[in-house]
Design a protein around this motif. Structure first.
Motif, PDB file in Angstrom:
ATOM      1  N   GLN A  84      13.031  59.169  51.366  1.00  0.00           N
ATOM      2  CA  GLN A  84      11.830  60.439  51.744  1.00  0.00           C
ATOM      3  C   GLN A  84      11.100  60.466  51.325  1.00  0.00           C
ATOM      4  O   GLN A  84      10.150  61.416  51.379  1.00  0.00           O
ATOM      5  CB  GLN A  84      12.556  62.022  50.470  1.00  0.00           C
ATOM      6  CG  GLN A  84      14.221  62.193  50.703  1.00  0.00           C
ATOM      7  CD  GLN A  84      15.164  62.845  49.861  1.00  0.00           C
ATOM      8  OE1 GLN A  84      14.148  63.261  48.229  1.00  0.00           O
ATOM      9  NE2 GLN A  84      16.123  63.048  49.862  1.00  0.00           N
ATOM     10  N   SER A 141       9.093  64.128  53.264  1.00  0.00           N
ATOM     11  CA  SER A 141       9.929  65.029  52.511  1.00  0.00           C
ATOM     12  C   SER A 141       9.401  66.319  52.482  1.00  0.00           C
ATOM     13  O   SER A 141       9.752  67.657  52.283  1.00  0.00           O
ATOM     14  CB  SER A 141      10.046  64.438  51.368  1.00  0.00           C
ATOM     15  OG  SER A 141       9.275  64.353  50.185  1.00  0.00           O
ATOM     16  N   ASP A 180      18.813  60.020  51.615  1.00  0.00           N
ATOM     17  CA  ASP A 180      18.448  59.431  49.634  1.00  0.00           C
ATOM     18  C   ASP A 180      18.568  58.536  49.034  1.00  0.00           C
ATOM     19  O   ASP A 180      18.354  57.564  49.991  1.00  0.00           O
ATOM     20  CB  ASP A 180      19.231  60.821  48.953  1.00  0.00           C
ATOM     21  CG  ASP A 180      20.283  60.587  48.905  1.00  0.00           C
ATOM     22  OD1 ASP A 180      21.288  59.979  49.434  1.00  0.00           O
ATOM     23  OD2 ASP A 180      21.008  62.098  48.939  1.00  0.00           O
ATOM     24  N   SER A 220      19.629  63.608  53.675  1.00  0.00           N
ATOM     25  CA  SER A 220      18.889  64.417  53.541  1.00  0.00           C
ATOM     26  C   SER A 220      18.257  65.270  54.034  1.00  0.00           C
ATOM     27  O   SER A 220      17.420  66.581  54.454  1.00  0.00           O
ATOM     28  CB  SER A 220      18.534  64.113  52.302  1.00  0.00           C
ATOM     29  OG  SER A 220      17.068  63.174  52.861  1.00  0.00           O
TER      30      SER A 220
END
Length: 135
Positions: A7, A61, A30, A36
């Motif tokens: 991320q 992210s 992650d 994620s």
């Protein structure tokens, strides 16, 4: 091998990986390597370039799609196509448990459907016209 990044990687790293691997989507994981997010070429265009963000400073992210829908290895091509069509996705991660084991693209499904249709046509022609076409 599934292409993935963490991320905190930058958008620039994502674009570089997409270019070197000749892919259009990357799974984001992650610290426990659990899926994620996902980032696609479309995300880079719409969420980075069009907004004037610096790809070398922008973390993935900030622009990825979080908690993406996924497929399981047991899902069929029809399941994948239905989900992609209804949600307007072009890529879906394939997750077994919590581990990403693949990525399905709309192009993959097109190739599979085309092969299936061609085989069906060959079988139909063989049935209708007899064995005139070989075999």
């Amino acid at each position: 091998v599934i292409s993935s990044l963490k991320q905190d990687s930058t958008v620039y790293e994502a674009a570089s990986l997409m270019t070197s691997a000749n892919i259009a989507a990357i799974v984001i994981v992650d610290d426990k390597n659990k899926v994620s997010g996902i980032i696609t070429e479309r995300d880079l265009t719409r969420r980075v370039v069009a907004k004037g963000l610096d790809p070398k400073e922008t973390p993935i992210s900030a622009v990825m799609t979080e908690n993406p829908e996924t497929l399981s290895p047991e899902d069929s091509a029809g399941d994948a196509l239905e989900l992609m069509q209804s949600r307007h996705f072009r890529h879906l991660p394939v997750v077994d448990g919590e581990k990403c084991v693949g990525m399905v693209s709309i192009r993959d499904l097109y190739i599979a459907a085309k092969s299936s249709l061609e085989e069906s046509i060959r079988e139909t022609e063989a049935f209708v016209f007899g064995d005139r076409y070989g075999a």
